[in-house]
Design an enzyme around this catalytic site. Sequence first.
Site, PDB file in Angstrom:
ATOM      1  CE  LYS A   1     -19.655 -22.988  -7.263  1.00  0.00           C
ATOM      2  NZ  LYS A   1     -18.681 -22.989  -6.182  1.00  0.00           N
TER       3      LYS A   1
ATOM      4  CD  GLN B   1     -17.598 -25.118  -3.340  1.00  0.00           C
ATOM      5  OE1 GLN B   1     -17.748 -25.023  -4.543  1.00  0.00           O
ATOM      6  NE2 GLN B   1     -18.094 -24.225  -2.495  1.00  0.00           N
TER       7      GLN B   1
ATOM      8  CG  ASP C   1     -13.636 -19.280  -6.892  1.00  0.00           C
ATOM      9  OD1 ASP C   1     -14.733 -18.799  -7.260  1.00  0.00           O
ATOM     10  OD2 ASP C   1     -13.550 -20.246  -6.105  1.00  0.00           O
TER      11      ASP C   1
END
Length: 305
Positions: free
Chosen positions: A54, A98, A121
């Site tokens: 990422k 994460q 997200d």
Amino acid sequence: MTATLIDGKAFAATVRGKVATHVARLKEAQGITPGLAVVLVGDDPASEVYVRSKGKQTVEVGMNSYEHKLPAETSEEDLLALIERLNADKDVHGILVQLPLPAHLDEALVINAINPAKDVDGFHISNVGLLGTGQKAMVPCTPLGCLMMLRDHHGSLSGLNAVVIGRSNIVGKPMAQLLLGDSCTVTVAHSRTKDLPEVVKRADIVVAAVGRAHFVQGDWIKPGASVIDVGINRIPAPEKGSHEDGSVKTRLVGDVDFEAAKDVAGAITPVPGGVGPMTIACLLANTLTACCRVHGLAEPEGLTA
Ligand code: NAD
């Protein structure tokens, strides 16, 4: 093979190219550089690979990447304090924590501490509610990538029968909301669904997000249907030989029996090279979108739901 192969790798490269162009324009015209902060707690090897990837792709499209690597024993208080700092940081437009987090940390509490406008997200309860009520939201990356590929293939999705297999909060449910938003007739199937093959057979669009290798059979697919395979499953691949320690090598496969389905479907995504690459591309797109929204600038076209 009769199905058109939906090349997620190529599509993701196109998305990244659009993001990079827009970022360059933002920098030039406004002096603004979008920034993405990724928080990793602990040293799970798979998560470390994702976070590295990422960060690399974030920099490649011209955005700033801020990585925060915290030890596994980090307290909830310290993690929430970091999120508070990132929420207040004007250079940070997107925040991603994460998952999974170590067991002593409350995932819902942590995710809901992120400023929803920076929740790239799309897991914050406010974004879930906005998506569910058809309002402007930050949309979870994996279903957003699936939607982009389906729109590209079909043009309009209006009136199509869509079956989403799986009802998770990160894939199945938001996928169903997005398809509903594009006027599909949506069925959400799950582990208790009766006669799944018959349900799938009615679908013009099948999205498989189950997590079981080769679960969806070729003869479940309606001829000509579009099949989006979200699953990532590792299975033994003795044909590739063994590792030095004697263990058999593995390969990645999806939730769909690709070999059988490709002769029936109208279009299909492969695994690997389908949905997977689109997920990070959509994370970058979401970060750009978040940046444009906070500055009241026009959003990039074709990169949001
Ligand atoms: P999950 O385990 O949270 O959910 C799986 C869903 O499958 C559940 O809702 C369950 O009801 C359903 N299910 C289980 N057995 C079933 C059965 N026999 N019949 C019908 N439905 C059944 O998984 P998830 O997080 O939604 O992920 C699903 C898959 O997608 C996994 O393989 C995961 O690795 C993959 N995934 C890929 C990406 C990507 O970027 N490509 C992103 C997220 C998840």
